[in-house]
Scaffold this active site. Structure first.
Site, PDB file in Angstrom:
ATOM      1  CG  HIS A  13      13.184  71.074 -29.682  1.00 56.80           C
ATOM      2  ND1 HIS A  13      13.821  70.459 -28.646  1.00 56.80           N
ATOM      3  CD2 HIS A  13      12.796  70.051 -30.521  1.00 56.80           C
ATOM      4  CE1 HIS A  13      13.830  69.139 -28.836  1.00 56.80           C
ATOM      5  NE2 HIS A  13      13.223  68.876 -29.978  1.00 56.80           N
TER       6      HIS A  13
ATOM      7  CG  ASP B  26      19.949  73.187 -26.392  1.00 53.12           C
ATOM      8  OD1 ASP B  26      20.601  72.355 -27.030  1.00 53.12           O
ATOM      9  OD2 ASP B  26      18.712  73.174 -26.306  1.00 53.12           O
TER      10      ASP B  26
ATOM     11  CB  SER C  13      13.010  66.632 -32.563  1.00 51.88           C
ATOM     12  OG  SER C  13      13.560  66.330 -31.307  1.00 51.88           O
TER      13      SER C  13
ATOM     14  CG  HIS D  94      13.524  70.639 -20.053  1.00 50.98           C
ATOM     15  ND1 HIS D  94      12.598  69.627 -20.054  1.00 50.98           N
ATOM     16  CD2 HIS D  94      14.358  70.402 -21.094  1.00 50.98           C
ATOM     17  CE1 HIS D  94      12.878  68.799 -21.046  1.00 50.98           C
ATOM     18  NE2 HIS D  94      13.928  69.236 -21.696  1.00 50.98           N
TER      19      HIS D  94
ATOM     20  NE  ARG E 250      19.774  66.447 -22.218  1.00 57.75           N
ATOM     21  CZ  ARG E 250      18.818  66.890 -23.030  1.00 57.75           C
ATOM     22  NH1 ARG E 250      18.655  66.327 -24.222  1.00 57.75           N
ATOM     23  NH2 ARG E 250      18.033  67.892 -22.676  1.00 57.75           N
TER      24      ARG E 250
HETATM   25  N1  HAX Z   1      13.699  82.658 -19.976  1.00 53.82           N
HETATM   26  C1  HAX Z   1      12.630  83.487 -19.835  1.00 53.82           C
HETATM   27  N2  HAX Z   1      11.379  83.048 -19.636  1.00 53.82           N
HETATM   28  C2  HAX Z   1      11.202  81.717 -19.515  1.00 53.82           C
HETATM   29  C3  HAX Z   1      12.261  80.802 -19.610  1.00 53.82           C
HETATM   30  C4  HAX Z   1      13.550  81.315 -19.862  1.00 53.82           C
HETATM   31  N3  HAX Z   1      14.607  80.527 -20.017  1.00 53.82           N
HETATM   32  N4  HAX Z   1      11.764  79.558 -19.437  1.00 53.82           N
HETATM   33  C5  HAX Z   1      10.437  79.681 -19.258  1.00 53.82           C
HETATM   34  N5  HAX Z   1      10.097  80.988 -19.323  1.00 53.82           N
HETATM   35  C6  HAX Z   1       8.760  81.579 -19.220  1.00 53.82           C
HETATM   36  C7  HAX Z   1       7.865  81.033 -20.310  1.00 53.82           C
HETATM   37  O1  HAX Z   1       8.096  81.727 -21.532  1.00 53.82           O
HETATM   38  C8  HAX Z   1       6.488  81.247 -19.721  1.00 53.82           C
HETATM   39  O2  HAX Z   1       6.194  82.619 -19.830  1.00 53.82           O
HETATM   40  P1  HAX Z   1       4.670  83.148 -20.065  1.00 53.82           P
HETATM   41  O3  HAX Z   1       3.887  82.587 -18.918  1.00 53.82           O
HETATM   42  O4  HAX Z   1       4.815  84.614 -20.074  1.00 53.82           O
HETATM   43  O5  HAX Z   1       4.233  82.552 -21.371  1.00 53.82           O
HETATM   44  C9  HAX Z   1       6.715  80.959 -18.236  1.00 53.82           C
HETATM   45  O6  HAX Z   1       8.129  81.145 -18.019  1.00 53.82           O
HETATM   46  C10 HAX Z   1       6.365  79.531 -17.824  1.00 53.82           C
HETATM   47  O7  HAX Z   1       7.055  78.648 -18.659  1.00 53.82           O
HETATM   48  P2  HAX Z   1       7.448  77.178 -18.144  1.00 53.82           P
HETATM   49  O8  HAX Z   1       6.173  76.457 -17.846  1.00 53.82           O
HETATM   50  O9  HAX Z   1       8.466  77.273 -17.068  1.00 53.82           O
HETATM   51  O10 HAX Z   1       8.192  76.596 -19.410  1.00 53.82           O
HETATM   52  P3  HAX Z   1       7.564  75.877 -20.689  1.00 53.82           P
HETATM   53  O11 HAX Z   1       7.381  74.426 -20.369  1.00 53.82           O
HETATM   54  O12 HAX Z   1       6.379  76.604 -21.208  1.00 53.82           O
HETATM   55  O13 HAX Z   1       8.733  76.057 -21.761  1.00 53.82           O
HETATM   56  C11 HAX Z   1      10.962  76.017 -22.544  1.00 53.82           C
HETATM   57  C12 HAX Z   1       9.892  75.299 -21.704  1.00 53.82           C
HETATM   58  C13 HAX Z   1      12.172  75.137 -22.653  1.00 53.82           C
HETATM   59  C14 HAX Z   1      10.378  76.232 -23.947  1.00 53.82           C
HETATM   60  C15 HAX Z   1      11.306  77.354 -21.850  1.00 53.82           C
HETATM   61  O14 HAX Z   1      11.877  77.103 -20.589  1.00 53.82           O
HETATM   62  C16 HAX Z   1      12.229  78.216 -22.677  1.00 53.82           C
HETATM   63  O15 HAX Z   1      11.753  78.962 -23.534  1.00 53.82           O
HETATM   64  N6  HAX Z   1      13.584  78.160 -22.444  1.00 53.82           N
HETATM   65  C17 HAX Z   1      14.537  78.898 -23.230  1.00 53.82           C
HETATM   66  C18 HAX Z   1      14.768  78.232 -24.580  1.00 53.82           C
HETATM   67  C19 HAX Z   1      15.535  76.939 -24.427  1.00 53.82           C
HETATM   68  O16 HAX Z   1      16.558  76.861 -23.762  1.00 53.82           O
HETATM   69  N7  HAX Z   1      15.049  75.888 -25.094  1.00 53.82           N
HETATM   70  C20 HAX Z   1      15.707  74.576 -25.081  1.00 53.82           C
HETATM   71  C21 HAX Z   1      15.008  73.582 -24.182  1.00 53.82           C
HETATM   72  C22 HAX Z   1      15.670  72.235 -24.179  1.00 53.82           C
HETATM   73  C23 HAX Z   1      15.536  71.594 -25.506  1.00 53.82           C
HETATM   74  O17 HAX Z   1      14.483  71.230 -25.991  1.00 53.82           O
HETATM   75  N8  HAX Z   1      16.635  71.486 -26.188  1.00 53.82           N
HETATM   76  O18 HAX Z   1      16.602  71.103 -27.437  1.00 53.82           O
END
Ligand code: HAX
Length: 437
Positions: free
Chosen positions: A270, A371, A240, A316, A325
């Protein structure tokens, strides 16, 4: 000129020359190098922009102008009934200085004066289908308010680049002031039979927002202040913030830029995670008819992973520890709603999830983010319509991304235009370096 605007000018305008001189003298200084993996995987960890308002440390979490969340909870002015005033975090992000009580009150007064939402914006919202997602409505309402942009009007008339910051200040103040009214209108229209509640000018910004949504319990007003304060900023690279900054770099005004940022916040990886967490927890509760056992919870988490879905609220891109937070919200829950069934489930999820995520061997951060907690606090006070949660996040996030945008304008940030390459080019680079090794 209002006093905060004068203060901003006295801080930002000298810094413009300072930054120019710094780039001239040290512009060729090498900061590091990056890898092919970083280029393919979302530029994580690559330094690619300057954000003055906050800095995220992977281990420690966010610092707003150098202050951690626990420090700020001590130092920022509080509202009647408890919790810091979001007006205070705005003042801090904008000026780098801790506000006195009267500084926060002055921001409150300014925002109350500037909060009128033009009728055509509400009319536009009324015309949307009932099932339009609240975040789509929110982004569209921000765009519809672009008719009011002081920057766009001044630019059209002719504006010296050194003066961009001035109308941008007006846009930032007006836009933030209007957001609670817009968000409350969306909420009441979508979920409360279109019955709206007039603002109460005697209340602070967060309490008034809670009031317009229809929640007058003093603890809910306190929660709203807490919520709006801790979600305000998370340095510049999150989707964002980056989207707002990127669009703003084309000199798009604050309305166009924030609407783009909100479209990014509306993604499930996000800000939409706030809604997804609530949905996931309610499904869990329904499936096991109440608070699940540890075994049942583990089964549900494993099923989520096996279905190729993410466990929302965990992980994250930068953080590598429990999000402060999250802790701030957990403390609020312990103080105000320790016996709430959903809070008990959230606590259990916190105990069980990280080990399962660690065991996958691929998730870099198995700990909860902001979140993972926010929704159940809101639901405790009756705000159960979880599709709306990300709009609350957006109202808060506007504080951070718009103060940053104002600094961009004051410091004369240029249009953003990173380079991109093809996979063929990447492969050629690797082949070339192998040949020379
Ligand atoms: N559940 C399952 N799998 C997860 C995961 C979770 N909570 N978090 C990461 N992973 C997976 C990824 O999808 C990725 O899988 P692939 O290799 O198969 O593609 C692998 O673990 C490595 O990911 P990472 O390097 O640890 O995490 P990223 O930096 O790529 O992604 C995210 C960060 C926040 C997008 C991710 O942890 C996620 O999808 N979390 C769940 C959604 C969420 O809570 N989002 C909010 C984040 C905070 C925010 O921005 N708030 O607004």
């Amino acid at each position: 000129m209002d006093t905060l605007k004068e203060k901003f000018a006295s801080l930002a305008l000298p810094m413009r020359a300072d930054v120019k001189a710094f780039i001239k003298e040290h512009g060729t200084h090498v900061l590091g190098s990056y890898t092919i993996e970083q280029v393919y995987q979302g530029m994580k960890g690559m330094i690619g922009m300057v954000t003055e308002t906050s800095k995220l440390d992977p281990e420690e979490g966010i610092r707003f102008r150098g202050y951690s969340i626990p420090e700020l909870r001590e130092k920022l002015p509080r509202g009647k009934g408890g919790e810091n005033l979001p007006e205070g975090i705005f003042y801090l992000l904008l000026t780098g200085e801790l506000p006195a009580e009267e500084d926060a009150r002055e921001v409150s007064n300014q925002w109350a004066r500037r909060s009128h939402v033009p009728k055509h914006v509400l009319d536009m919202l009324d015309m949307l289908p009932q099932h339009t997602h609240p975040m789509t409505q929110f982004s569209m309402a921000i765009l519809a308010m672009q008719t009011e942009s002081v920057f766009a009007a001044a630019y059209r008339k002719g504006l010296h680049k050194n003066d961009y910051w001035d109308p941008m200040y007006e846009d930032v103040m007006n836009l933030i002031a209007r957001l609670p009214r817009v968000a409350a209108y969306i909420y009441r229209k979508t979920y409360k039979n279109n019955v709206h509640i007039e603002p109460d000018p005697k209340l602070d910004w967060g309490a008034n927002f809670s009031h317009m949504l229809g929640y007058d319990h003093p603890d809910m007003k306190a929660l709203m202040r807490l919520y709006l304060t801790i979600h305000a900023d998370h340095e510049g690279g999150n989707v964002s913030a980056h989207a707002t900054h990127l669009v703003g770099s084309a000199l798009s005004d604050a309305y166009l830029s924030l609407s783009s940022g909100m479209n990014g916040l509306a993604g499930p990886l996000h800000g939409l995670a706030a809604q997804e967490v609530a949905r996931w927890i309610l499904e869990l509760k329904e499936k096991y008819k109440g608070v699940p056992s540890r075994e049942q919870l583990a089964e549900h988490i494993n099923q989520t992973l096996a279905e190729g879905k993410v466990v929302p609220g965990y992980g994250h891109a930068v953080l590598r520890k429990t999000d402060p937070r999250y802790i701030a919200q957990q403390e609020f829950a312990k103080a105000h709603l320790a016996d709430d069934e959903l809070f008990k489930i959230v606590q259990l999820i916190y105990e069980v999830t990280p080990e399962i995520l660690k065991a996958t061997g691929k998730i870099k951060n198995p700990w909860p983010n902001v979140d993972a907690h926010s929704g159940i606090l809101l639901m405790h006070y009756g705000l159960t319509e979880y599709d709306f949660f990300t709009v609350l996040f957006g109202v808060s996030r506007a504080i951070g991304v718009l103060t940053s945008l104002l600094w961009d304008r004051a410091l004369g940030a240029p249009i953003e235009r990173p380079g991109s390459v093809t996979t063929e080019w990447m492969k050629a680079q690797v082949a070339k370096s192998k040949a020379t090794a």
